[in-house]
Design a protein around this motif. Structure first.
Motif, mmCIF file in Angstrom:
data_model
loop_
_atom_site.group_PDB
_atom_site.id
_atom_site.type_symbol
_atom_site.label_atom_id
_atom_site.label_comp_id
_atom_site.label_asym_id
_atom_site.label_seq_id
_atom_site.Cartn_x
_atom_site.Cartn_y
_atom_site.Cartn_z
ATOM 1 N N ARG A 30 0.841 -1.195 0.000
ATOM 2 C CA ARG A 30 0.000 0.000 0.000
ATOM 3 C C ARG A 30 0.871 1.237 0.000
ATOM 4 N N THR A 35 -3.743 0.754 -2.858
ATOM 5 C CA THR A 35 -3.174 -0.596 -2.825
ATOM 6 C C THR A 35 -2.641 -0.946 -4.203
ATOM 7 N N SER A 38 -2.190 -6.514 -4.308
ATOM 8 C CA SER A 38 -3.255 -6.939 -3.397
ATOM 9 C C SER A 38 -3.272 -8.451 -3.216
#
Length: 377
Positions: A30, A35, A38
């Motif tokens: 992040r 983000t 992920s």
């Protein structure tokens, strides 16, 4: 020089007991409230030439930089050859990274550019230059060792950068858009040179690219990324022939997608009802129920074109050639059906007769049910 361990020959990813060389587990990155990567899980095996493929901003370069140690994961683990990389700085990892810009020293000869990293590490000059010469021979540049980078072509500079990255004998080489600065013809030639070098050394390569053709040519396997998520991992033929979603099918090559609802399912065939094409026969897929929304994906080369109506009573439509493009080995067609739907089809020019189908001609197009890939997302 490393012993070759060519995963392309053994395909360890097909073996349930194979131990991965790189294991990425629950990786997240992040940046403030954005983000970039992920929850990525990814196993890569020794000797692979693995490609991370996706559009700009999908997270592929960020993932590569975390493997190199230039970015710190927010969550998750990276293991290389069984060792957790969490506390290992970039210069202590068994990796090297080659950037798109190549970043060669303009005042140094080719030979000195390649030997530079070894000399900085304190390797004796004689040994450093011997290893540099070995790598230049590998990339077929030994006769240009005394030249400066500005005396080389783009493809030659790319090979100098590759030799410099490999001379330190990393277990893992990370390449970020390594061929992006080359023109199309030179890029295609260099792709096969890169494969030859990788197979000769047996070093594991991870290549980041946005070029689908490049990934299909280079890779033992491909990871297709979107919005920080790896949507599908597979061998090139699997990614192309058996995409797992509309995104992957549309991103890799050209595809025709037909939306419909399941109308009937039999042991060997399934029928969907579409607004654009009417009833379409597809191969059955376990778990589907009547009324469920699905998409049928079919590649342009799977269509058959003819001036006469085929004998088959199913998956046959009539249209007009709206446009075509002759590209040497094949012709690409855009066909407007009677209901207005545009179909993309292609035909090998090896199969064309002396009176090929041309602009504004009415044609029949047909496709076998087995040519479809049924998608549910």
């Amino acid at each position: 020089m490393p012993d070759p361990a060519i995963a392309a020959d053994t395909k360890p990813w097909r073996k349930p007991d194979a131990v991965p060389f790189i294991s990425v587990q629950g990786l997240i990155k992040r940046f403030d409230d954005f983000t970039a990567v992920s929850d990525v899980d990814l196993d890569i095996y020794k000797g692979e030439l693995f490609c991370l493929l996706g559009e700009s901003g999908c997270g592929k370069s960020t993932l590569l930089r975390m493997l190199a140690g230039f970015e710190t994961p927010t969550e998750g683990r990276i293991l290389i050859d069984g060792e957790d990389m969490a506390r290992v700085p970039p210069d202590r990892r068994p990796t090297n990274m080659m950037f798109q810009s190549y970043a060669l020293f303009p005042h140094m000869s080719v030979e000195k550019n390649v030997a530079y990293g070894l000399l900085r590490e304190g390797l004796p000059k004689r040994e450093a230059y011997a290893r540099a010469g070995e790598m230049l021979k590998m990339v077929k540049l030994e006769k240009l060792a005394r030249r400066k980078p500005d005396q080389l072509s783009g493809g030659q500079r790319q090979r100098v950068a590759l030799a410099r990255a490999l001379v330190k004998r990393p277990k893992l080489l990370l390449l970020d858009e390594p061929l992006g600065a080359l023109d199309k013809k030179l890029r295609e030639e260099t792709q096969f040179e890169l494969i030859r070098i990788q197979e000769s050394l047996g070093v594991t390569f991870i290549v980041v690219t946005h070029d689908q053709d490049e990934a299909m040519t280079l890779a033992t396997r491909i990871g297709v990324m979107k919005d920080g998520i790896i949507k599908q991992i597979g061998e090139p033929a699997e990614i192309y022939e058996r995409p797992n979603s509309r995104f992957v099918s549309d991103f890799i090559g050209t595809v025709n997608l037909f939306e419909g609802k399941v109308d009937a399912v039999a042991p060997d065939l399934m029928r969907i009802e579409t607004a654009e094409l009417g009833p379409v026969l597809l191969p059955p897929q376990p778990g589907l129920t009547r009324g469920q929304q699905v998409w049928g994906a079919v590649r342009p080369e799977r269509f058959a074109l003819s001036r006469r109506k085929p004998d088959s009573a199913h998956n046959v439509w009539r249209g007009v050639i709206e446009d075509l493009g002759y590209i040497g080995h094949m012709t690409q067609y855009r066909i407007r059906l009677e209901n207005g739907r545009l179909i993309r089809a292609s035909q090998s020019n090896r199969l064309r007769d002396e009176d090929p189908i041309s602009w504004d001609e009415p044609v029949w197009i047909s496709v076998q049910p087995a040519a479809f890939r049924v998608l549910t997302e």
